[in-house]
Design a protein around this motif. Structure first.
Motif, mmCIF file in Angstrom:
data_model
loop_
_atom_site.group_PDB
_atom_site.id
_atom_site.type_symbol
_atom_site.label_atom_id
_atom_site.label_comp_id
_atom_site.label_asym_id
_atom_site.label_seq_id
_atom_site.Cartn_x
_atom_site.Cartn_y
_atom_site.Cartn_z
ATOM 1 N N TYR A 243 0.848 -1.233 -0.027
ATOM 2 C CA TYR A 243 0.012 0.117 -0.039
ATOM 3 C C TYR A 243 0.945 1.307 -0.166
ATOM 4 C CZ TYR A 243 -3.882 -2.908 0.882
ATOM 5 O OH TYR A 243 -5.023 -3.904 0.929
ATOM 6 N N TYR A 261 -10.178 1.222 -1.892
ATOM 7 C CA TYR A 261 -9.200 -0.031 -1.845
ATOM 8 C C TYR A 261 -9.809 -0.833 -0.598
ATOM 9 C CZ TYR A 261 -5.713 0.228 -5.562
ATOM 10 O OH TYR A 261 -5.060 0.409 -6.743
ATOM 11 N N ARG A 264 -13.463 -2.447 -1.877
ATOM 12 C CA ARG A 264 -13.311 -3.209 -3.045
ATOM 13 C C ARG A 264 -13.795 -4.774 -2.875
ATOM 14 N NH1 ARG A 264 -8.104 -3.678 -2.131
ATOM 15 N NH2 ARG A 264 -6.801 -5.427 -2.841
#
Length: 300
Positions: A243, A261, A264
């Motif tokens: 990340y 993110y 999702r």
């Protein structure tokens, strides 16, 4: 009657004769008794010996029946096994092969026993396999080997062999081996390597960033070289921290991208800006989609 000076002789003689007869009869009775005891003992010994002989015969017959049953069970198991079964002598010669082993060798039984089975080995493998078998048999130890068989029609079959010594008490009577056909597995591995190589070449030459992420852990499995050119950061930094790319996202977009993110499920399609180390702002279109297995499950 004859009369001595002190009485009659005849009655005395008769008494003595009677005594002698009694003694003789008693001696004969004792002798006959002893002979009867000896006879009964001999008969008992003979009967006992006969019983032990019969028991030995029964035990031997039972052992032979158990051996025949065991051999029949082994042959039934071996002949129905999808894997090849091979038995070696203590000299390293083959003395038994099941049908699966013969199919893999591409030879009839009479052409495979002894050391003749080595003729089916691929020429480049033959000497190595011969030596590996000889070393393992001499050392009375398990061994594993792999190689190729070349059939008369030119087809090549990959195989793997696992063998262990057969022990009878402290004596090694040979080796038994399991022979596995690895031709399809090798073909699948070759196809996978070719597919991975094609993907790598494609990913390394297209201008977009291509990456693979493990879905359950989020770890980075692959990142193409374009990441370094577009983000201005090393791929090593992204492998260490998957990340870390968010650090470059524009401050105005970071919270939205971070939330996307985290939320999702299987797909992601989002646009955002990043700021490169040289201060340049670049617009990114980030598209993610799952790679599914044949059963529909998500692989990546």
């Amino acid at each position: 009657h004859h009369r001595p000076h002190n009485g009659r002789v005849f009655p005395v003689l008769m008494w003595l004769a009677g005594a002698l007869l009694v003694i003789s009869a008693t001696a004969l009775g004792v002798l006959a008794h002893r002979r009867g005891v000896a006879l009964r003992r001999a008969e008992a010994a003979a009967a006992d010996q006969a019983r032990r002989h019969a028991a030995d015969l029964a035990s031997r017959a039972s052992s032979e029946a158990a051996l025949r049953r065991s051999e029949a069970e082994f042959r039934a198991m071996a002949e129905t096994s999808p894997a090849g079964i091979v038995m070696f002598t203590t000299a390293g010669d083959v003395r038994y092969l099941n049908e699966a082993a013969l199919r893999l060798l591409g030879l009839p039984f009479e052409s495979a026993i002894g050391s003749r089975w080595l003729a089916a080995c691929y020429p480049d493998d033959r000497d190595r396999v011969r030596q590996a078998v000889a070393d393992a048999v001499d050392a009375r130890r398990p061994f594993t080997d792999a190689g190729r068989f070349l059939h008369v029609d030119g087809r090549v079959f990959w195989w793997r062999l696992r063998s262990a010594p057969i022990w009878s008490g402290r004596d090694c009577t040979g080796h038994v081996a399991v022979l596995i056909d690895e031709t399809e597995q090798r073909a699948a591995e070759d196809a996978l390597r070719e597919s991975e190589e094609r993907f790598r070449q494609l990913a390394e030459h297209i201008p977009a960033v291509v990456y693979l992420v493990e879905p359950s852990t989020g770890s980075m499995l692959f990142i193409s070289p374009a990441y370094e050119r577009i983000w201005g950061r090393t791929r090593a930094s992204l492998y260490r921290n998957p990340y870390s790319f968010l650090d470059a996202v524009h401050e105005a977009d970071r919270a939205r991208v971070t939330a996307a993110y985290k939320e999702r499920l299987t797909r992601l399609d989002i646009e955002y800006r990043i700021t490169r180390p040289d201060g340049e702002t670049v617009w990114i279109e980030d598209l993610q989609f799952p790679i599914r297995r044949a059963d529909g499950g998500i692989y990546l």
